[in-house]
Scaffold this active site. Sequence first.
Site, PDB file in Angstrom:
ATOM      1  N   ASP A 163     -96.815  -7.571  32.211  1.00  0.00           N
ATOM      2  CA  ASP A 163     -97.123  -8.412  33.270  1.00  0.00           C
ATOM      3  C   ASP A 163     -96.683  -9.770  32.987  1.00  0.00           C
ATOM      4  OD1 ASP A 163     -98.725  -8.119  36.180  1.00  0.00           O
ATOM      5  OD2 ASP A 163     -98.958 -10.251  35.204  1.00  0.00           O
ATOM      6  N   ASN A 171     -94.144 -18.899  41.660  1.00  0.00           N
ATOM      7  CA  ASN A 171     -93.711 -18.784  43.151  1.00  0.00           C
ATOM      8  C   ASN A 171     -94.325 -20.250  44.042  1.00  0.00           C
ATOM      9  OD1 ASN A 171     -92.317 -16.548  43.175  1.00  0.00           O
ATOM     10  ND2 ASN A 171     -94.277 -15.250  43.180  1.00  0.00           N
ATOM     11  N   HIS A 176     -90.275 -18.866  46.307  1.00  0.00           N
ATOM     12  CA  HIS A 176     -90.224 -17.482  45.945  1.00  0.00           C
ATOM     13  C   HIS A 176     -88.703 -16.778  45.515  1.00  0.00           C
ATOM     14  CE1 HIS A 176     -94.103 -15.807  47.231  1.00  0.00           C
ATOM     15  NE2 HIS A 176     -94.181 -16.579  47.916  1.00  0.00           N
ATOM     16  N   ASP A 180     -88.072 -14.507  42.615  1.00  0.00           N
ATOM     17  CA  ASP A 180     -87.224 -13.470  42.662  1.00  0.00           C
ATOM     18  C   ASP A 180     -86.295 -13.445  41.671  1.00  0.00           C
ATOM     19  OD1 ASP A 180     -88.549 -12.354  44.686  1.00  0.00           O
ATOM     20  OD2 ASP A 180     -87.046 -13.057  46.351  1.00  0.00           O
ATOM     21  N   GLU A 206     -95.257  -8.411  39.725  1.00  0.00           N
ATOM     22  CA  GLU A 206     -94.636  -9.013  38.565  1.00  0.00           C
ATOM     23  C   GLU A 206     -95.052  -7.976  37.531  1.00  0.00           C
ATOM     24  OE1 GLU A 206     -98.492 -11.202  39.252  1.00  0.00           O
ATOM     25  OE2 GLU A 206     -96.900 -10.289  40.520  1.00  0.00           O
TER      26      GLU A 206
END
Length: 291
Positions: A163, A171, A176, A180, A206
Amino acid sequence: MPTRILRILRRSLTLKIFTLCFVCVHMPLIAVIAYLGSGFGAEPMPLLFLLLIATVAGTGLCFLGLWWLIRPLKELASAVETYQANGGSLNLAARSEDEIGTVTAAVSTMVTRMDGAVRRLHHQATTDALTGLGNRRWLSERVDDELARASRQAEPLSVVLFDLDLFKAINDSHGHHVGDQVLVAVAQLVRTHLRRYDLAARIGGEEFCVVLPRTRRADALMIAERLRKAFAALEMLPLPPGSVTASFGIYEAAPGDALQHILSMADKALYDAKRTGRNRIADAAQLASDR
């Protein structure tokens, strides 16, 4: 004119059948006319014998002709039944220009297009659109097969669950679109560091899962360490160096383990890695022995 008639005959199954039946039904009459026209006498017995032979020949020719004309339709039906039962491809060549040839070509084209659409839909349903890795559904389908194979061949199988650390902060601070980009870059690094038979999936926002067939926990730890270092060395503007890190949980599956149990054990190790400082690797077996 004859060429046009032949072209029409090739393209019309109805006309072929009509022509065949007409010739076969009138074969006795044709035989008698040919017999008398050749100068033979009209004695009853030879004529009856000729009529009998011509009738039998006409009947046989009609049967064979109809079988030949309808054979492509039977082959089409058989191919469709096989396709429905076993799947696979439906490769049929239209060998005639009549209605059966048209139907055969249309069915073959439709099945090919349908197969392509099904494959695309399956790919979309089992692939994470952003990273191109598999998703949780794909992972479930593939892991069951890998677990069964590992059990049959008495081979190890390990799972790495990781993770990204503080991903929400990325973010929130950079947007965002940057988040991404981080996910895409991480997925690319995963592909680079895995073997061709390893499985990788994005199973959450994630969170990622890597399945390592034929791999003991010691080797899984080394693979996870390579990934951890690769993530930490990732440079992505506008992020400062070292912003992309991940915490890892490792678990080597035991015989009979189901996917849910495997993920649960790896997730417990991952939680411990998060709890004890992030950007590190925790081994589920080590945690169990410590307790």
